[in-house]
Design an enzyme around this catalytic site. Structure first.
Site, mmCIF file in Angstrom:
data_model
loop_
_atom_site.group_PDB
_atom_site.id
_atom_site.type_symbol
_atom_site.label_atom_id
_atom_site.label_comp_id
_atom_site.label_asym_id
_atom_site.label_seq_id
_atom_site.Cartn_x
_atom_site.Cartn_y
_atom_site.Cartn_z
ATOM 1 N N HIS A 99 -5.930 4.577 19.685
ATOM 2 C CA HIS A 99 -6.594 4.674 20.983
ATOM 3 C C HIS A 99 -8.056 4.314 20.854
ATOM 4 O O HIS A 99 -8.624 4.315 19.765
ATOM 5 C CB HIS A 99 -6.483 6.101 21.541
ATOM 6 C CG HIS A 99 -5.140 6.703 21.375
ATOM 7 N ND1 HIS A 99 -4.032 6.226 22.022
ATOM 8 C CD2 HIS A 99 -4.710 7.742 20.614
ATOM 9 C CE1 HIS A 99 -2.978 6.950 21.669
ATOM 10 N NE2 HIS A 99 -3.359 7.864 20.810
ATOM 11 N N ASP A 138 1.075 11.867 27.453
ATOM 12 C CA ASP A 138 -0.096 11.355 26.734
ATOM 13 C C ASP A 138 0.290 10.291 25.701
ATOM 14 O O ASP A 138 1.385 10.333 25.134
ATOM 15 C CB ASP A 138 -0.823 12.503 26.029
ATOM 16 C CG ASP A 138 -1.581 13.383 27.011
ATOM 17 O OD1 ASP A 138 -1.810 12.934 28.151
ATOM 18 O OD2 ASP A 138 -1.940 14.516 26.649
ATOM 19 N N TYR A 167 -8.849 9.012 26.753
ATOM 20 C CA TYR A 167 -8.060 10.008 26.024
ATOM 21 C C TYR A 167 -8.875 10.610 24.883
ATOM 22 O O TYR A 167 -9.541 9.892 24.133
ATOM 23 C CB TYR A 167 -6.794 9.365 25.483
ATOM 24 C CG TYR A 167 -5.788 10.356 24.956
ATOM 25 C CD1 TYR A 167 -5.336 11.396 25.753
ATOM 26 C CD2 TYR A 167 -5.290 10.247 23.662
ATOM 27 C CE1 TYR A 167 -4.417 12.311 25.277
ATOM 28 C CE2 TYR A 167 -4.364 11.160 23.185
ATOM 29 C CZ TYR A 167 -3.938 12.186 23.995
ATOM 30 O OH TYR A 167 -3.025 13.099 23.519
ATOM 31 N N ARG A 226 -8.070 12.458 22.141
ATOM 32 C CA ARG A 226 -7.546 12.659 20.782
ATOM 33 C C ARG A 226 -7.441 11.292 20.106
ATOM 34 O O ARG A 226 -6.461 10.583 20.286
ATOM 35 C CB ARG A 226 -6.193 13.377 20.820
ATOM 36 C CG ARG A 226 -6.297 14.789 21.370
ATOM 37 C CD ARG A 226 -4.964 15.525 21.337
ATOM 38 N NE ARG A 226 -5.101 16.859 21.892
ATOM 39 C CZ ARG A 226 -4.883 17.172 23.171
ATOM 40 N NH1 ARG A 226 -4.504 16.219 24.016
ATOM 41 N NH2 ARG A 226 -5.036 18.405 23.603
ATOM 42 N N ASP A 281 0.203 9.647 22.544
ATOM 43 C CA ASP A 281 0.147 10.016 21.128
ATOM 44 C C ASP A 281 1.532 10.464 20.692
ATOM 45 O O ASP A 281 2.506 10.359 21.449
ATOM 46 C CB ASP A 281 -0.900 11.105 20.876
ATOM 47 C CG ASP A 281 -0.650 12.366 21.697
ATOM 48 O OD1 ASP A 281 0.426 12.478 22.333
ATOM 49 O OD2 ASP A 281 -1.514 13.258 21.703
ATOM 50 N N GLU A 301 2.780 13.460 20.156
ATOM 51 C CA GLU A 301 3.315 14.567 20.960
ATOM 52 C C GLU A 301 3.814 14.050 22.302
ATOM 53 O O GLU A 301 4.884 14.444 22.773
ATOM 54 C CB GLU A 301 2.235 15.641 21.165
ATOM 55 C CG GLU A 301 1.834 16.386 19.918
ATOM 56 C CD GLU A 301 2.954 17.256 19.360
ATOM 57 O OE1 GLU A 301 3.701 17.851 20.157
ATOM 58 O OE2 GLU A 301 3.085 17.337 18.136
ATOM 59 N N GLU A 352 3.093 15.303 31.730
ATOM 60 C CA GLU A 352 3.245 16.653 31.184
ATOM 61 C C GLU A 352 2.365 17.683 31.863
ATOM 62 O O GLU A 352 2.524 18.884 31.639
ATOM 63 C CB GLU A 352 2.972 16.648 29.669
ATOM 64 C CG GLU A 352 1.531 16.452 29.287
ATOM 65 C CD GLU A 352 1.141 15.001 29.207
ATOM 66 O OE1 GLU A 352 0.581 14.593 28.200
ATOM 67 O OE2 GLU A 352 1.394 14.245 30.178
#
Length: 887
Positions: free
Chosen positions: A368, A83, A322, A324, A85, A87, A9
């Site tokens: 994560h 990523d 990562y 988040r 997650d 999203e 992304e």
């Protein structure tokens, strides 16, 4: 040779990954989401309650999607690597939807995820490619649909009842509610008086060894002051305190002739264990408290560290995992790396026998790892020359926290002494206590400093040797009056902590929640980078209306419950449509009631005890475009002679007479994607904020539009007086540029115009000729009698008669070859092709029908050609940029 397409992304991420994959792989970036719900419609099927979203290609992403489709058609395999997650999974699903239009294309699409962008992690991820996880996609899709249902169905109510342009967010409103409720607590707070007493003592015949002891009780009974009740209704007390001055005077009087003795000395060892590595919320809090970073800046800088930084000979490398996450879990390889570094650099004394293991919270997703450096051996000092200042600060914070998490505890020697003062006057024993501690072994504190919440001055208070001491002598007593303080307003760090503790939002949403309530001007932050949130008047009104009319939907407990249900959807324990059906049953009922019962703030007219300064009539409180204001009750719209007095309602504005409110406001805004200081640019549609790396390689395309209020500069006095009413004229900023008008607006509507002196309109002969600005920004001249007279000219008229055809005026034209005076009846010559194109205007009147004149006279040189510096988007620096920053 087979060819594979990899889609991520972010352009920065693409650049880093391409280096690790080598030949046979082409890496492209989708630049965020490529599909979303339509903006002009709710985009969710409600008639049959299927809640199926109507996804479309996001406006502006058509070119990106076409390029990805063409690249996908040529590839043998397509790997989707956004990523790891919800999203990122949704982005991968949308890419698969666009690229996999048939069975053959869908068969070659695979999903890969990695927690860190290193060569080992990336290559390992491609060995374990999988299908898109539909549960993750459903969880993200459900959140998006929930937010759309709330926003698109409640916002029109706010437009109707308050003002247009307002919006309601499902989670953001709950965050706003926390800020508003804290403000109400502060306003309703009643301080409680209390008194504390310290005694300065020294051992008998040792005046040089001073001690400071705190009064804690009488005859073994602790002294305390009642301080209301807590949230659960339990009584609260202020420990080691007396309620008033009289009580304190009684104690001080009793101690004047007291005999002081050392009752006991207790020594013990206290350990302080290291903290776990960062999760998202803890990183945001520590970056705010220790570095002064706001949440947006923290996540932007962390994003760049994760995606990769150029380390010179080593190339572009992802420096952290990562960012988040809500889990403190760490991979075994990373723990081994940290222990090797600790043993090799600090010694075996700092290394525990076995690795420290940390458990996450009960409701943690645990998807994560914790936030940690990708290589423990990559110290901040070794890569400092490759990092920007903010990158180095944040990386150092993350690296030190991770290394410290695998170290030995710090050890303190704690001494607690109990002292008794027997009063000869009252025959009572007054109890005192003092504590001190000495750091015996620094342990993890060698690399990571921690503020001690339970300090109570003991870590800074090293006691003298008290062995053999029995009697003490008093030097003086130090009584001190105090008052309880209201709870502090939230700052970004404490608001993130509150959201996390209540289960509102998730690691990936904290930053957007805080940004949204500020961007909508529901709260303002005062006091610099560590400033506190104050609710605005419009924020308080919106919060009250929404909580009154939607008590279930905007309840903090229900919002937290929805987050848990979204987690269940992700884990495959609940169907996404079941959650939406349950939500919509409550929402639809509350929506109907709100449509009938919501208060109409627009028509609010509340009688007050205030009197009009002009006529003495009572003032009424009304609601205007910028909030409440006082207006005279004698005003009659139909009577021009009625009283028009108004004044600002200062009581509705935040009280900035507080220590945090008096601090300087934050002067800089940071890019949410890379953390760099954003700059103010001026484009064809006005000023906007943009990332300084907008044209860099890789680019960061973050921009933020400024609201009309933010774009406007405050009026500046010109030193002239209004010819109509005599009040000062001011320079204002309007939709089409600057203009001069009366400061008495709206009572006086005088606007100063740039007139051509000594010249009347050649068409009507009555009006003056004034300079105008069209919507496209071009300048033209027109008659002040418009719309009665429609004379316009794209070139500046000059009050001179044409010597050839007798036209009543000439025009001044700027061409490539110079500046000319020409007759308006002159036909265009070849050199006039450089004249700027204009919008359709009424044809300029000719003195004689069909006259073609050739008069032209050169009167000066042409100005230099436009350049990017003179005519391109401006990057402003200094005070003008700061003025346009949001409050």
């Amino acid at each position: 040779m087979s060819k594979s397409l990899v889609i991520v992304e972010s352009p920065a991420k693409a650049k880093t990954i391409e280096k690790y994959l080598g030949k046979g792989f082409e890496v492209r970036a989708s630049v965020g989401h490529i599909m979303d719900l339509p903006k002009n419609d709710i985009g969710v099927e409600l008639k049959n309650r299927t809640f199926v979203p109507e996804l479309i290609v996001s406006p502006g992403k058509e070119k990106v999607v076409d390029q990805l489709k063409k690249a996908g058609a040529k590839a043998d395999e397509i790997f989707l690597a956004p990523d790891p997650d919800r999203e990122g999974e949704a982005i991968a699903a949308h890419l698969a939807m666009q690229l996999g239009t048939n069975a053959a294309e869908r068969k070659k699409i695979r999903r890969v995820t990695f927690n860190e962008i290193t060569k080992k992690a990336v290559q390992e991820a491609f060995k374990h490619a999988r299908d898109v996880d539909q549960n993750l996609v459903d969880a993200q899709q459900t959140r998006r649909v929930l937010d759309r249902l709330v926003g698109y169905q409640i916002s029109p109510l706010l437009w109707d009842k308050v003002r247009r342009g307002l919006s309601a967010g499902r989670v953001q409103t709950v965050a706003l509610r926390l800020v508003v409720e804290r403000e109400r607590e502060i306003q309703a707070f009643l301080p409680v008086e209390y008194w504390t007493l310290d005694a300065m003592l020294h051992p008998e015949r040792q005046a040089e060894n001073s001690l400071k002891a705190r009064f804690v009780g009488i005859d073994g009974e602790p002294v305390r002051v009642a301080n209301g009740k807590d949230k659960d209704g339990k009584d609260q007390f202020i420990a080691n305190a007396l309620p008033d001055e009289k009580s304190m005077q009684d104690v001080v009087g009793a101690l004047e002739d007291a005999a002081w003795t050392l009752a006991s000395v207790q020594q013990k060892e206290r350990q302080r264990r290291p903290l776990p590595p960062f999760i998202t919320s803890q990183l945001q809090r520590d970056a705010a408290n220790k570095l002064g970073f706001n949440v947006r800046r923290t996540m932007g800088v962390a994003q760049r560290l994760y995606e990769g930084v150029d380390l010179g000979p080593e190339g572009t490398v992802g420096l952290i995992t990562y960012m988040r996450t809500d889990s403190p879990r760490v991979a075994p390889d990373a723990i081994t790396g940290a222990r090797e570094w600790i043993g090799g650099q600090l010694g075996a004394g700092y290394l525990p026998e076995s690795a420290n293991v940390y458990k996450g919270k009960k409701d943690a997703q645990d998807a994560h790892e914790a936030i940690r450096p990708t290589e423990a051996s990559r110290t901040p000092e070794s890569i400092a020359r490759f990092l920007s200042d903010e990158q180095l600060k944040l990386y150092t914070l993350i690296w030190r926290r991770f290394i410290a998490s695998q170290m030995m505890p710090a050890i303190y020697d704690v001494t607690t002494a109990k002292i008794e003062a027997l009063s000869r006057r009252t025959k009572k024993t007054y109890d005192f206590r003092l504590s001190g501690s000495v750091l015996r072994f620094d342990g993890f504190l060698k690399v990571y400093e921690v503020a001690d919440k339970d300090d109570d001055d003991e870590t800074a208070n090293r006691l003298p040797d008290l062995d053999g001491v029995k009697r003490l002598e008093m030097d003086k007593l130090l009584p001190e009056q105090g008052f309880t303080q209201p709870p502090p307003r939230y700052n970004e760090a404490s608001l993130v902590k509150e959201l996390e503790e209540r289960g509102i939002g998730r690691p990936s949403t904290y930053a957007s929640i805080i940004n949204t309530i500020q961007d909508r001007e529901y709260v303002v932050k005062h006091g610099g980078s560590r400033g506190r949130f104050y609710p605005t008047e419009i924020g308080v009104v919106v919060c009250e209306l929404l909580v009154e009319n939607f008590p279930y939907i905007f309840d903090t407990a229900y919002t937290a419950k929805l987050e848990e249900e979204l987690d269940d959807i992700e884990d495959g324990k609940e169907k996404w449509t079941d959650l939406l059906n349950g939500f919509y049953d409550h929402f639809e009922d509350e929506l109907k009631v709100a449509g009938k019962n919501m208060r109409n703030i627009k028509r609010m007219e509340e009688v007050t005890k205030e009197k009009c300064d002009l006529c003495g009539s009572p003032l009424v409180l009304k609601w205007g475009k910028f909030g409440t204001f006082f207006a005279c009750s004698a005003y009659d719209k139909k009577d021009p002679a009625s009283c028009t007095f108004t004044k600002e309602n200062t009581a509705s504005k935040p009280d900035l007479n507080t220590p945090e409110g008096q601090e300087a406001d934050e002067k800089e805004e940071y890019c949410e994607n890379c953390g760099k200081v954003m700059v103010l640019r001026r484009g064809p549609f006005g000023p906007f904020m943009a990332c300084p790396d907008y044209n860099a390689d890789p680019p960061c395309k973050t921009i933020r539009k400024l609201s009309q209020k933010q774009q406007q500069k405050p009026p500046e006095p010109t030193g002239e007086d209004c010819p109509l009413c005599g009040k000062p004229l001011v320079l204002r900023q309007g939709a089409y540029g600057e203009f001069v008008s009366c400061s008495g607006y709206p009572k006086c509507k005088y606007v100063k115009q740039n007139l051509i002196e000594g010249m009347k309109c050649p068409k009507c002969g009555e009006g003056d000729l004034a300079e105008r600005k069209a919507r496209r920004g071009n300048i033209f001249w027109g008659c002040t009698n418009y719309p009665k007279c429609d004379f316009t000219s794209n070139y500046k008229p000059v009050a001179k008669k044409c010597p050839e055809c007798g036209s009543a005026y000439l025009v001044e034209k700027t061409l490539r070859t110079g500046v000319y005076l020409e007759c308006p009846n002159k036909k265009k010559a070849g050199e006039e092709a450089a004249a700027p194109k204009r919008g359709k205007k009424a044809p300029e009147p000719a003195e004689k029908g069909g006259v073609a004149c050739t008069y032209s006279k050169r009167i000066g040189d042409a100005p230099p050609p436009p350049t990017v510096e003179t005519h391109g988007p401006k990057i402003e620096s200094g005070s003008p940029r700061k003025e346009l920053q949001p409050a």
